[in-house]
Design a protein around this motif. Sequence first.
Motif, PDB file in Angstrom:
ATOM      1  N   THR A 467       9.045 -77.116 -21.306  1.00  0.00           N
ATOM      2  CA  THR A 467       9.933 -77.980 -22.077  1.00  0.00           C
ATOM      3  C   THR A 467      11.385 -77.712 -21.700  1.00  0.00           C
ATOM      4  N   ARG A 468      12.255 -78.536 -22.256  1.00  0.00           N
ATOM      5  CA  ARG A 468      13.696 -78.363 -22.118  1.00  0.00           C
ATOM      6  C   ARG A 468      14.311 -78.214 -23.504  1.00  0.00           C
ATOM      7  N   LYS A 469      15.572 -77.827 -23.536  1.00  0.00           N
ATOM      8  CA  LYS A 469      16.324 -77.854 -24.784  1.00  0.00           C
ATOM      9  C   LYS A 469      17.002 -79.211 -24.924  1.00  0.00           C
ATOM     10  N   PHE A 470      17.145 -79.650 -26.181  1.00  0.00           N
ATOM     11  CA  PHE A 470      17.755 -80.944 -26.456  1.00  0.00           C
ATOM     12  C   PHE A 470      18.816 -80.792 -27.547  1.00  0.00           C
ATOM     13  N   PRO A 471      19.817 -81.674 -27.550  1.00  0.00           N
ATOM     14  CA  PRO A 471      20.815 -81.625 -28.627  1.00  0.00           C
ATOM     15  C   PRO A 471      20.153 -81.841 -29.979  1.00  0.00           C
ATOM     16  N   PHE A 472      20.591 -81.078 -30.962  1.00  0.00           N
ATOM     17  CA  PHE A 472      20.056 -81.231 -32.316  1.00  0.00           C
ATOM     18  C   PHE A 472      20.469 -82.592 -32.858  1.00  0.00           C
ATOM     19  N   ASN A 473      19.496 -83.359 -33.325  1.00  0.00           N
ATOM     20  CA  ASN A 473      19.735 -84.728 -33.788  1.00  0.00           C
ATOM     21  C   ASN A 473      19.815 -84.739 -35.313  1.00  0.00           C
ATOM     22  N   VAL A 474      21.049 -84.778 -35.830  1.00  0.00           N
ATOM     23  CA  VAL A 474      21.245 -84.752 -37.279  1.00  0.00           C
ATOM     24  C   VAL A 474      20.645 -85.985 -37.933  1.00  0.00           C
ATOM     25  N   GLN A 475      20.842 -87.146 -37.302  1.00  0.00           N
ATOM     26  CA  GLN A 475      20.342 -88.392 -37.888  1.00  0.00           C
ATOM     27  C   GLN A 475      18.821 -88.404 -37.943  1.00  0.00           C
ATOM     28  N   GLU A 476      18.195 -87.871 -36.892  1.00  0.00           N
ATOM     29  CA  GLU A 476      16.737 -87.875 -36.832  1.00  0.00           C
ATOM     30  C   GLU A 476      16.141 -86.915 -37.843  1.00  0.00           C
ATOM     31  N   THR A 477      16.752 -85.746 -37.999  1.00  0.00           N
ATOM     32  CA  THR A 477      16.195 -84.733 -38.896  1.00  0.00           C
ATOM     33  C   THR A 477      16.726 -84.842 -40.318  1.00  0.00           C
ATOM     34  N   ARG A 478      17.841 -85.584 -40.491  1.00  0.00           N
ATOM     35  CA  ARG A 478      18.477 -85.731 -41.803  1.00  0.00           C
ATOM     36  C   ARG A 478      18.869 -84.373 -42.384  1.00  0.00           C
ATOM     37  N   ALA A 479      19.236 -83.447 -41.510  1.00  0.00           N
ATOM     38  CA  ALA A 479      19.663 -82.121 -41.947  1.00  0.00           C
ATOM     39  C   ALA A 479      21.070 -81.865 -41.427  1.00  0.00           C
ATOM     40  N   GLU A 480      21.942 -81.379 -42.296  1.00  0.00           N
ATOM     41  CA  GLU A 480      23.316 -81.083 -41.906  1.00  0.00           C
ATOM     42  C   GLU A 480      23.656 -79.610 -42.073  1.00  0.00           C
ATOM     43  N   PHE A 481      22.765 -78.853 -42.727  1.00  0.00           N
ATOM     44  CA  PHE A 481      23.046 -77.448 -42.983  1.00  0.00           C
ATOM     45  C   PHE A 481      21.811 -76.612 -42.670  1.00  0.00           C
ATOM     46  N   VAL A 482      22.048 -75.393 -42.218  1.00  0.00           N
ATOM     47  CA  VAL A 482      21.016 -74.370 -42.138  1.00  0.00           C
ATOM     48  C   VAL A 482      21.402 -73.320 -43.165  1.00  0.00           C
ATOM     49  N   GLY A 483      20.659 -73.288 -44.266  1.00  0.00           N
ATOM     50  CA  GLY A 483      21.088 -72.463 -45.387  1.00  0.00           C
ATOM     51  C   GLY A 483      22.372 -73.039 -45.959  1.00  0.00           C
ATOM     52  N   ASP A 484      23.421 -72.220 -46.047  1.00  0.00           N
ATOM     53  CA  ASP A 484      24.701 -72.713 -46.545  1.00  0.00           C
ATOM     54  C   ASP A 484      25.711 -72.916 -45.427  1.00  0.00           C
ATOM     55  N   ARG A 485      25.237 -72.885 -44.173  1.00  0.00           N
ATOM     56  CA  ARG A 485      26.142 -73.036 -43.037  1.00  0.00           C
ATOM     57  C   ARG A 485      25.964 -74.406 -42.387  1.00  0.00           C
ATOM     58  N   PRO A 486      27.069 -75.071 -42.060  1.00  0.00           N
ATOM     59  CA  PRO A 486      26.958 -76.355 -41.355  1.00  0.00           C
ATOM     60  C   PRO A 486      26.329 -76.160 -39.975  1.00  0.00           C
ATOM     61  N   ILE A 487      25.575 -77.143 -39.549  1.00  0.00           N
ATOM     62  CA  ILE A 487      24.972 -77.085 -38.215  1.00  0.00           C
ATOM     63  C   ILE A 487      26.071 -77.265 -37.175  1.00  0.00           C
ATOM     64  N   PRO A 488      26.190 -76.360 -36.209  1.00  0.00           N
ATOM     65  CA  PRO A 488      27.262 -76.467 -35.206  1.00  0.00           C
ATOM     66  C   PRO A 488      27.132 -77.746 -34.384  1.00  0.00           C
ATOM     67  N   LYS A 489      28.270 -78.261 -33.953  1.00  0.00           N
ATOM     68  CA  LYS A 489      28.253 -79.411 -33.061  1.00  0.00           C
ATOM     69  C   LYS A 489      27.704 -78.978 -31.698  1.00  0.00           C
ATOM     70  N   ASN A 490      27.060 -79.914 -31.017  1.00  0.00           N
ATOM     71  CA  ASN A 490      26.498 -79.679 -29.682  1.00  0.00           C
ATOM     72  C   ASN A 490      25.441 -78.570 -29.677  1.00  0.00           C
ATOM     73  N   LEU A 491      24.777 -78.377 -30.817  1.00  0.00           N
ATOM     74  CA  LEU A 491      23.718 -77.372 -30.887  1.00  0.00           C
ATOM     75  C   LEU A 491      22.528 -77.819 -30.042  1.00  0.00           C
ATOM     76  N   MET A 492      22.047 -76.948 -29.162  1.00  0.00           N
ATOM     77  CA  MET A 492      20.871 -77.215 -28.340  1.00  0.00           C
ATOM     78  C   MET A 492      19.683 -76.461 -28.927  1.00  0.00           C
ATOM     79  N   VAL A 493      18.563 -77.141 -29.074  1.00  0.00           N
ATOM     80  CA  VAL A 493      17.390 -76.530 -29.687  1.00  0.00           C
ATOM     81  C   VAL A 493      16.182 -76.705 -28.767  1.00  0.00           C
ATOM     82  N   GLU A 494      15.209 -75.806 -28.942  1.00  0.00           N
ATOM     83  CA  GLU A 494      13.966 -75.906 -28.184  1.00  0.00           C
ATOM     84  C   GLU A 494      13.192 -77.150 -28.614  1.00  0.00           C
ATOM     85  N   ASP A 495      12.502 -77.750 -27.668  1.00  0.00           N
ATOM     86  CA  ASP A 495      11.694 -78.928 -27.981  1.00  0.00           C
ATOM     87  C   ASP A 495      10.452 -78.500 -28.757  1.00  0.00           C
ATOM     88  N   GLY A 496       9.868 -79.429 -29.481  1.00  0.00           N
ATOM     89  CA  GLY A 496       8.677 -79.120 -30.261  1.00  0.00           C
ATOM     90  C   GLY A 496       7.892 -80.373 -30.580  1.00  0.00           C
TER      91      GLY A 496
END
Length: 696
Positions: A467-496
């Motif tokens: 697999t490759r890493k892909f930019p985290f898609n806020v709109q697709e996941t409808r998530a803006e925070f991890v715990g109480d921290r905002p999700i960083p811009k340009n975050l790359m995540v493992e595919d799944g």
Amino acid sequence: MAAEAPNDRNETHWDYDPSAYIGDGTFVLAMCRDLRGDIWIGAEDKGLFRFDRGARQWGQFKAGDGIADDNVYALACDQQGRVWAGTLNRGVSVYNGKEWKNYDFHNGPIGERIFDIEVCPKDGDVWMASSAGLTRYSIRDDKWLDYTRVDRLPSEQVSALAFDQNGDIYVGTACDGVVIGRASDRYKAWTQNRSTNGMPLTPTGAGLPVNLINDLLVAKNGVVYAATTAGLAWSNDRGRSWRFIRGEDWADKAKGLRRGPPRGWKESVAKTLLPEDYVSCLAEDPSGMIWMGFRRKGYAVFNPANLSVQALEAKGASGRDFARTILPLDQGRAWVGWYKAGASLAQQDIPTRGMPAAGGKEARAAPADAHSPAFPTPRNAGREHPRLLVFRHALASIQKTPEPHCDADGEAKGASAISLGEDWLTTGTWIGRYGRFMHALCAMNPPFDFGTGTVDAPYDSYIGEHTRKFPFNVQETRAEFVGDRPIPKNLMVEDGLRYWIHWLRTDNPRCLQVPERYGGGRRQAEWDDHGEAYPFAWEGPHIFFDLVVSDGSRQAKEGEKRRHPGVFLLSLYFMNKDGHAGNNRFRDYEIIIKPIVGDGLFWEQKPGWEDRFDALPALAAARVRDFWGGVYKQFLIREGEYTIKIGRNYSFNTILSGIFLDKVAGDVGAPITMTDAAWAGCADGAAGHSAAEDKR
């Protein structure tokens, strides 16, 4: 209905382009020419078209006109002048020049889905490749005969047929190579040709390149050709040995392997390559040239004399990319059937060699009365269905394997599986038929499934390592925070693995039912390996899932003996809901069942786990293609621990809609062949139903 076609002034030449009538939006899958010279075209969801050459008119047959189904996948004209049309899930329809008669799996071919039909040139018998094995209609005896594992046929996953002039039959299988039966011994012994080394890393070579066969052709000079997913193979000695040539994408596939090409590998230079590895169909024209269709690169003409290839057309924007069937005519012309763009007239520029014999799929002898021959006599519907014999044979085979042992926690260890067949008839109406022991309706409650993953059959799903890493898609996941921290811009995540709902509520019968406890109705949802984000030549990602099956009745009282302990019917449901659009048309998978790759369920996926999976022995395999209509791929398994791979097979993305388990409780066969009486007294398994219910 009928439409007038332009008048061909020269009766011997075909220069009429059918695209004016069979145009864009028609998914053509089969063509043949009958004894009158009329051309028949089978299509998905549009029935059957006929071009009446004498009247210069088009006609169309759909279910309301007598044909059994609006989906025609195979065509042939027999030596009596009858046209045979193979359907999606209603068997075969036969036209005698005046009317239709339909033969389903109760009174005709052994399987409900017909993949190919061919006429033996030696005796005129009609052979059908079906979803449950081979069926032969004997002209002389007016009798239906079947060939399955009971008759020592090496594989019932038959997909393509061809005959030589001796009457020897060549059977292309979905994932088991080429099987050959000789007329001299009345097809009692079968020879299997297989690739044993996996996909080759060379552009040419000896043997079959892979075991996934799309089409077969026996040329007039006796050479046997096989269209595979990894190039064109041919045999000059009636199938004893083979050579192959690959497509232009062969090296990209080598570079796209999960571990890359092996050390020391160099890209070889070949004098001739095909436009693409995936060869979809074959035909020979009157001059002896071999026409080939491809999945994404249109079609080409192969000159056997000098092994040269002329690529002719690849227009993806117009839908003329996926050629599914070719009917050669004369003067270097042919009609090409496209899986989206209807049919069109093709012209090749290779000089012809003046061979007079007609090419294409057509009958070779004229009957005394070509317009109203008698219909075949239906098979005796009251006899024990031959698929019951197949089931019992498979059941006996799997019971010969060692019964799994239990560990200290009482969980079954070990694994055994065997491919059983497929069901094209049930489609989305599974309740009361499948999944009584366990069912998982993939992604129906994303990111979860609906189902009954009980303690006796827990499962875990994921995708492969490549697999490759892909930019985290806020709109697709409808998530803006991890715990109480905002999700960083340009975050790359493992595919799944992805969970998709496409139609929350639908009346489409191909979509799986939703149990009443979850709201009822139907819903289209699926697991998705995100394969659309990777190149076609990329190996993977694939869908994997681990399944642990334990028979809850193992704690029976001492002295009790169950009739068939620990044997289950595993059914996997696939439905290509958008398979008429874009690259979704190209989906084509390989299922492989192996012992579990990790140490029990939810094992830690350390790097290299997919290498360990590849090294394990395969217990069973099957292939999934042309599944717009929906299909259950079925296996018998014993209680144990399994890893099941749905391989992307260099197609588009891999999807799966449902997993169903049913405990085998007696001598019963595939559920679609059952009657109420056959199911009566079964302690478990799918609910009984009558033959009349099968016709719903």
